[in-house]
Write a protein that holds these residues in place. Sequence first.
Motif, PDB file in Angstrom:
ATOM      1  N   ALA A  25       7.603  26.480  15.743  1.00 34.62           N
ATOM      2  CA  ALA A  25       7.329  27.518  16.775  1.00 34.62           C
ATOM      3  C   ALA A  25       6.654  28.608  15.915  1.00 34.62           C
ATOM      4  CB  ALA A  25       8.464  28.222  17.504  1.00 34.62           C
TER       5      ALA A  25
ATOM      6  N   SER B   9       2.727  29.553  16.489  1.00 37.24           N
ATOM      7  CA  SER B   9       2.277  31.161  16.766  1.00 37.24           C
ATOM      8  C   SER B   9       1.363  31.741  15.801  1.00 37.24           C
ATOM      9  CB  SER B   9       3.728  31.820  16.636  1.00 37.24           C
ATOM     10  OG  SER B   9       4.211  32.160  15.348  1.00 37.24           O
TER      11      SER B   9
ATOM     12  N   THR C 167      -1.952  30.210  17.318  1.00 37.06           N
ATOM     13  CA  THR C 167      -2.573  30.356  18.887  1.00 37.06           C
ATOM     14  C   THR C 167      -2.223  31.952  18.815  1.00 37.06           C
ATOM     15  OG1 THR C 167      -2.278  29.735  21.135  1.00 37.06           O
ATOM     16  CG2 THR C 167      -0.336  29.732  19.769  1.00 37.06           C
TER      17      THR C 167
ATOM     18  N   ALA D 288      -1.521  32.854  22.131  1.00 31.51           N
ATOM     19  CA  ALA D 288      -0.389  32.769  23.473  1.00 31.51           C
ATOM     20  C   ALA D 288       1.066  32.316  22.833  1.00 31.51           C
ATOM     21  CB  ALA D 288      -0.883  31.638  24.295  1.00 31.51           C
ATOM     22  N   PRO D 289       1.845  33.617  22.774  1.00 37.72           N
ATOM     23  CA  PRO D 289       3.015  33.328  22.418  1.00 37.72           C
ATOM     24  C   PRO D 289       3.774  31.983  23.384  1.00 37.72           C
ATOM     25  CG  PRO D 289       3.039  35.273  23.285  1.00 37.72           C
ATOM     26  CD  PRO D 289       1.635  34.643  23.480  1.00 37.72           C
ATOM     27  N   LEU D 290       3.416  31.749  24.541  1.00 37.75           N
ATOM     28  CA  LEU D 290       4.108  31.083  25.342  1.00 37.75           C
ATOM     29  C   LEU D 290       3.929  29.384  24.803  1.00 37.75           C
ATOM     30  CD1 LEU D 290       6.032  30.187  27.507  1.00 37.75           C
ATOM     31  CD2 LEU D 290       4.160  30.301  29.216  1.00 37.75           C
ATOM     32  N   GLY D 291       2.435  29.300  24.378  1.00 37.34           N
ATOM     33  CA  GLY D 291       1.854  28.222  23.763  1.00 37.34           C
ATOM     34  C   GLY D 291       2.840  27.636  22.593  1.00 37.34           C
TER      35      GLY D 291
ATOM     36  N   VAL E 180       5.774  28.386  21.943  1.00 38.82           N
ATOM     37  CA  VAL E 180       7.214  28.163  22.123  1.00 38.82           C
ATOM     38  C   VAL E 180       7.078  26.713  22.898  1.00 38.82           C
ATOM     39  CG1 VAL E 180       9.271  28.716  23.577  1.00 38.82           C
ATOM     40  CG2 VAL E 180       8.147  30.561  22.120  1.00 38.82           C
ATOM     41  N   GLY E 181       6.287  26.708  23.789  1.00 38.97           N
ATOM     42  CA  GLY E 181       6.033  25.275  24.581  1.00 38.97           C
ATOM     43  C   GLY E 181       5.552  24.119  23.808  1.00 38.97           C
TER      44      GLY E 181
END
Length: 101
Positions: free
Chosen positions: A11, A15, A18, A20-23, A25-26
């Motif tokens: 993760a 991070s 990218t 996008a933090p959700l990207g 984690v996802g």
Amino acid sequence: MVSPLVTAALAFYLSTRTDAPLGAVGGAVFLTIIGSVLDEVTALGDWRHFLPAHWQYAWLDAVRPQLEWSDMIQGTSISVTYALVLFALAFRGFARKDVIS
């Protein structure tokens, strides 16, 4: 305790790649799930031993009447190796990233 370190390192690496933090984690959760699914494929044979998910339950050997250390040591070494490589790649990518603009 060491097995989730690979997911955290993944993760962290994502991070830095990218915005996008959700990207991040996802992506880490997705790749962890894929690793767990690949561990169940018996056709992979000995290749499964290189997956961190293969060793995530090795700690159960600590609660058996005859303590067995070999799987825990192997799982820890695989997980720490993956985590160190991913953290090194993340720090390298973060050092080269332009955070000012």
